[in-house]
Enzyme design. Structure first.
Site, PDB file in Angstrom:
ATOM      1  N   LYS A 142       7.561   5.894  13.283  1.00 41.79           N
ATOM      2  CA  LYS A 142       8.132   4.559  13.364  1.00 41.79           C
ATOM      3  C   LYS A 142       9.378   4.634  14.234  1.00 41.79           C
ATOM      4  O   LYS A 142      10.359   5.280  13.880  1.00 41.79           O
ATOM      5  CB  LYS A 142       8.486   4.095  11.955  1.00 41.79           C
ATOM      6  CG  LYS A 142       9.062   2.718  11.899  1.00 41.79           C
ATOM      7  CD  LYS A 142       9.210   2.292  10.451  1.00 41.79           C
ATOM      8  CE  LYS A 142       9.831   0.933  10.348  1.00 41.79           C
ATOM      9  NZ  LYS A 142      10.043   0.559   8.941  1.00 41.79           N
ATOM     10  N   LYS A 170       4.003   2.943  15.138  1.00 43.67           N
ATOM     11  CA  LYS A 170       4.489   1.599  15.437  1.00 43.67           C
ATOM     12  C   LYS A 170       5.793   1.625  16.185  1.00 43.67           C
ATOM     13  O   LYS A 170       6.559   2.542  15.976  1.00 43.67           O
ATOM     14  CB  LYS A 170       4.609   0.778  14.143  1.00 43.67           C
ATOM     15  CG  LYS A 170       5.785   1.185  13.264  1.00 43.67           C
ATOM     16  CD  LYS A 170       5.851   0.386  12.012  1.00 43.67           C
ATOM     17  CE  LYS A 170       6.757  -0.803  12.178  1.00 43.67           C
ATOM     18  NZ  LYS A 170       7.244  -1.297  10.890  1.00 43.67           N
TER      19      LYS A 170
HETATM   20  C1  PBG Z   1      10.766  -1.949   7.215  1.00 40.24           C
HETATM   21  C2  PBG Z   1       9.664  -2.431   8.051  1.00 40.24           C
HETATM   22  C3  PBG Z   1       9.804  -3.012   9.300  1.00 40.24           C
HETATM   23  C4  PBG Z   1       8.538  -3.371   9.722  1.00 40.24           C
HETATM   24  C5  PBG Z   1       7.638  -2.977   8.748  1.00 40.24           C
HETATM   25  N1  PBG Z   1       8.358  -2.374   7.718  1.00 40.24           N
HETATM   26  C6  PBG Z   1      10.978  -3.365  10.112  1.00 40.24           C
HETATM   27  C7  PBG Z   1      12.172  -2.528  10.186  1.00 40.24           C
HETATM   28  O1  PBG Z   1      12.130  -1.302  10.285  1.00 40.24           O
HETATM   29  O2  PBG Z   1      13.214  -3.176  10.165  1.00 40.24           O
HETATM   30  C8  PBG Z   1       8.282  -4.073  11.007  1.00 40.24           C
HETATM   31  C9  PBG Z   1       7.026  -4.774  11.129  1.00 40.24           C
HETATM   32  C10 PBG Z   1       7.014  -5.807  12.188  1.00 40.24           C
HETATM   33  O3  PBG Z   1       7.954  -5.981  12.988  1.00 40.24           O
HETATM   34  O4  PBG Z   1       6.009  -6.501  12.235  1.00 40.24           O
HETATM   35  N2  PBG Z   1      10.522  -0.931   6.360  1.00 40.24           N
HETATM   36 ZN    ZN Z   2      12.525  -0.489   5.366  1.00 36.81          ZN
END
Ligand code: PBG
Ligand code: ZN
Length: 323
Positions: A191, A244
């Site tokens: 991530k 992601k």
């Molecule tokens: C947080 C989380 C995020 C997303 C999924 N889980 C955002 C972040 O790290 O602030 C993002 C998903 C999206 O933007 O569609 N645990």
């Molecule tokens: Zn989170």
């Protein structure tokens, strides 16, 4: 060599179809869903990002299930926040209630749940902060509690997204100790720290109140580091790994596909979907014509599972192609 030997198969639709290299199945999509505690459905200006109260979740999902969406990834939008994010493992929390309702109403559906703290902590970070840094031990304890509470509600797959070191291992252990050996883990393994999460943070009200997430999410200049994260999660017991955002990390997806034996998901995040919408509007194009191009490229790179806010539209489109 004859000149146009390659384009010969492009000249008729049926020949393009029979020679196309990538087939997408409607079964490979996961639709993210935001569940809140009470009130009415709040429509988002972004496609697929509504907030749904837990008591309307079944009626909201019903037409989606009918149209072929079979997997959902639930995010909670709680009323109460505190420094430890303790509402995340409340027995009657929005996710826990929604999971029970969905499992009761739809036998054919798989329920994935997001396991993180950021929507539940008053500071909006994914872990528990003490003296300006994340306390890993307490964070892992709470993530494990959340995962077990989702499993108790009936989740099929729990999905840790906190990027806390060791989260897969400690969740696996907690699930097994509580008798949930069959509950799988899809880890948000790679991530990246990204500007493409902004619409999500708006909808989930999970923006950090200070700083950003670069002390725990991956730097977008790095590829090897992402691969290392994914391999570590596989070692720790992840059943499915995820990358992601998707479209900015196709190189990572492709490198991983050659190395991994387990299923791999890619998350087309909120900002990617927002770009699809705004660009389509701007150019007067159907959103789906842009979206299918994105999705096929993600699939081509090697992601077998695609998480996207456009899942219902993409599935309908694919079913139409088959007809
Ligand atoms: C947080 C989380 C995020 C997303 C999924 N889980 C955002 C972040 O790290 O602030 C993002 C998903 C999206 O933007 O569609 N645990
Ligand atoms: Zn989170």
């Amino acid at each position: 060599m004859k000149g146009n030997i390659i384009s010969r198969l492009r000249k008729r639709q049926i020949l393009r179809e029979i020679s196309c290299e990538t087939d997408l199945s409607p079964r490979k999509f996961i639709m993210p869903i935001f569940v809140k505690e009470a009130g009415g459905i709040e429509r988002s200006r972004w496609t697929g990002m509504d907030r749904i109260p837990m008591d309307k979740i079944v009626s909201y999902l019903s037409p989606l299930v009918d149209s072929g969406v079979r997997s959902f990834l639930l995010f909670g939008v709680p009323q109460n926040k505190d420094p430890q994010g303790s509402s995340a493992y409340a027995k009657e929390g929005p996710v826990q209630n929604a999971v029970r309702a969905i499992k009761e109403s739809f036998q054919s559906v798989a329920v994935f749940t997001d396991v993180c703290l950021c929507q539940y902590t008053d500071h909006g970070h994914c872990g528990i902060f003490e003296l300006q840094s994340i306390n890993l031990k307490k964070t892992l304890e709470n993530l494990s509690k959340i995962a077990v509470s989702h499993a108790e509600a009936g989740a099929d797959v729990v999905s840790p997204s906190a990027m806390a070191d060791g989260q897969v291992c400690s969740i696996r252990q907690a699930l097994d100790e509580s008798g949930f050996e069959d509950v799988a883990i899809m880890s948000y393994s790679a991530k990246y720290a990204s500007s493409l999460y902004c619409p999500f943070r708006e909808v989930a009200s999970s923006a950090p109140s200070f700083g950003d997430r670069s002390s725990y999410q991956i730097d977008f200049r790095n590829r090897r580091e992402a691969i290392a994260e994914v391999l570590a999660d596989v070692e720790e017991g992840a059943d499915i790994v995820m990358v992601k955002p998707a479209i900015t990390n196709l190189d990572v997806i492709s490198a991983l596909r050659r190395r991994l034996l387990c299923p791999m998901a890619a998350y087309q995040v909120s900002g990617e979907c927002a770009m699809v919408k705004l660009y389509s509007e701007c150019m007067g194009l159907p959103e789906l014509s842009v979206e299918m191009e994105m999705i096929y490229s993600i699939s081509r790179a090697g992601a077998g599972i695609i998480i996207t806010y456009y899942a219902p539209q993409a599935i309908s489109h694919l079913k139409g192609e088959l007809a």
